[in-house]
Design an enzyme around this catalytic site. Structure first.
Site, PDB file in Angstrom:
ATOM      1  N   ARG A 221       3.629  -7.844   0.244  1.00 40.90           N
ATOM      2  CA  ARG A 221       2.734  -8.757   1.154  1.00 40.90           C
ATOM      3  C   ARG A 221       1.976  -9.512   0.265  1.00 40.90           C
ATOM      4  NH1 ARG A 221      -0.463  -5.160   4.126  1.00 40.90           N
ATOM      5  NH2 ARG A 221       1.162  -5.585   5.983  1.00 40.90           N
TER       6      ARG A 221
ATOM      7  N   THR B 277      -2.300   5.653   4.270  1.00 41.45           N
ATOM      8  CA  THR B 277      -2.664   5.259   3.137  1.00 41.45           C
ATOM      9  C   THR B 277      -2.804   6.962   2.332  1.00 41.45           C
ATOM     10  OG1 THR B 277      -4.152   4.829   4.338  1.00 41.45           O
ATOM     11  CG2 THR B 277      -3.039   3.055   3.424  1.00 41.45           C
TER      12      THR B 277
END
Ligand SMILES: Nc1ncnc2c1ncn2[C@@H]1O[C@H](COP(=O)(O)OP(=O)(O)OP(=O)(O)O)[C@@H](O)[C@H]1O
Length: 370
Positions: free
Chosen positions: A240, A181
């Site tokens: 998502r 990330t």
């Protein structure tokens, strides 16, 4: 495909989102149990099916085609970007495009160099090793990975102290796909060993609409274009979340309507779940409302704001604020948190005179807390 079963559920560490981002938040970006169960069915299987991220797709396509033409293993690939943007999906696509098997594990699961040696030495030629959260690997494992990536070799240390010996072990050529990330957290020697690095951006609403329509089709759900657009606008740029909202809207359509997802059905369903038109949930709105209604738009210190909302400081800072900042609704300044004009507009409130000038704005003399 081979899942390393130590992958999930590892303890969190600095650099990972706050735990509450994983818990009962419809707009949380980390995968929950239900997501994991259905995501496999919704993942695009090849680059053509993968929606958005045009540059990444184009570049990766070239890398993979060239490797295939040379009959070689593809270069190591580093994917960076927020959770839920498709890094795992892309790693599986890389394996599929190279007709190679894939092994999936994560940095927190590899705490000892020996764990990594065991995985590397059992890889088949050409296999893709997907290492999620690569920035959370232990230091000794990381150092072992340098040599493995560059020379396809590891030194296995046998024994301890002065009698310890390094036994070199040759590895078959493999492709490492690292995901993180935060690419900035990777030490440069590790970053430099990737032949191809891609940063994944948040998705445009039109791209998310396509993701939602594709998923609806796979889930056998009837959705109108406007229904998909309504969900896309609330999905925080993240496939998502889009897929998760779609499933909740599907439930609502089934129970309260005739099963068809129209704009009205999507809006009503997401109203029930307190996800507003920009994708803010109850927590995000509570932070903004406190900032605007109690503190006139700020500046106000994080601790004071957190007390006003009744949440931990970390929750406000790590769970709510990043999205509010990204959306241009809140600014973090040295004097405290400030609401932007967009925040007043979003909540339908009128800023007091001389307030709402945004970061660096004038006329905001009061400083609440620190
Ligand atoms: N470009 C895309 N097109 C269609 N669906 C996508 C795309 N990207 C992601 N998805 C869907 O979103 C879900 C999450 O994707 P994925 O697990 O690959 O994200 P991730 O970046 O690896 O997340 P994490 O970092 O939390 O592991 C999957 O169900 C996948 O099908």
């Amino acid at each position: 495909m081979n899942w390393d079963d130590t992958t999930r559920g590892a303890p969190s560490a600095p650099g990972t989102p706050a735990a509450s981002d994983t818990e009962d938040r419809l707009v949380g970006s980390l995968a929950d149990g239900e997501d994991q169960a259905v995501e496999a069915a919704l993942r695009p299987k090849d680059l053509d099916e993968f929606i958005g991220q045009e540059k990444v797709r184009e570049q990766l396509d070239l890398v993979l085609r060239a490797a295939r033409a040379r009959g070689a293993t593809a270069d190591h690939v580093l994917l960076s970007g927020a959770p839920g943007l498709g890094k795992t999906t892309l790693s599986m696509i890389i394996a599929a495009e190279m007709a190679a098997p894939i092994r999936i594990t994560s940095g927190p699961a590899i705490q000892h160099a020996g764990d990594l040696a065991a995985i590397l030495s059992s890889l088949q030629e050409g296999e893709v090793l997907f290492l999620d959260e690569i920035h959370r690997m232990s230091r000794p494992a990381e150092e072992m990975l340098y040599m493995a990536m560059e020379d396809f070799r590891v030194d296995v240390i046998v024994g301890k102290g002065p009698g310890a010996t390094a036994i070199p072990l040759d590895l078959p050529p493999f492709t490492l796909v690292g995901a993180t990330t935060r690419a900035g957290l990777l030490p440069p020697p590790l970053r430099d060993r990737f032949g191809f690095t891609a940063h994944m951006e948040f998705y445009e609403p039109t791209e998310l609409e396509r993701v939602i329509r594709r998923s609806a089709h796979l889930l056998d759900v009837h959705i109108e274009a406007e229904g998909a657009a309504e969900i896309a606008g609330r999905s925080r740029g993240t496939p998502r979340i889009a897929n998760r909202l779609l499933r909740r809207v599907r439930d609502y359509a089934q129970v309260k309507a005739d099963g068809v997802i129209t704009r009205e059905v999507a809006a009503a369903a997401l109203g029930v779940y307190e996800v507003d038109t920009r994708g803010l949930d109850r927590l995000d709105r509570a932070v903004l409302e406190a900032l605007l209604k109690l503190f006139g738009g700020g500046p106000v210190g994080l601790s004071t704001l957190s007390v006003a909302v009744g949440e931990e400081r970390e929750t406000v800072e790590e769970v709510a604020e990043p999205f509010l900042v990204r959306e241009g609704l809140l600014a973090r300044t040295p004097r405290g948190r400030i609401a932007t004009p967009a925040a007043w507009a979003h909540l339908g409130l009128t800023p007091p005179p001389a307030a709402g000038a945004g970061p660096g704005g004038s006329g905001q003399q009061h400083l609440f807390g620190t």
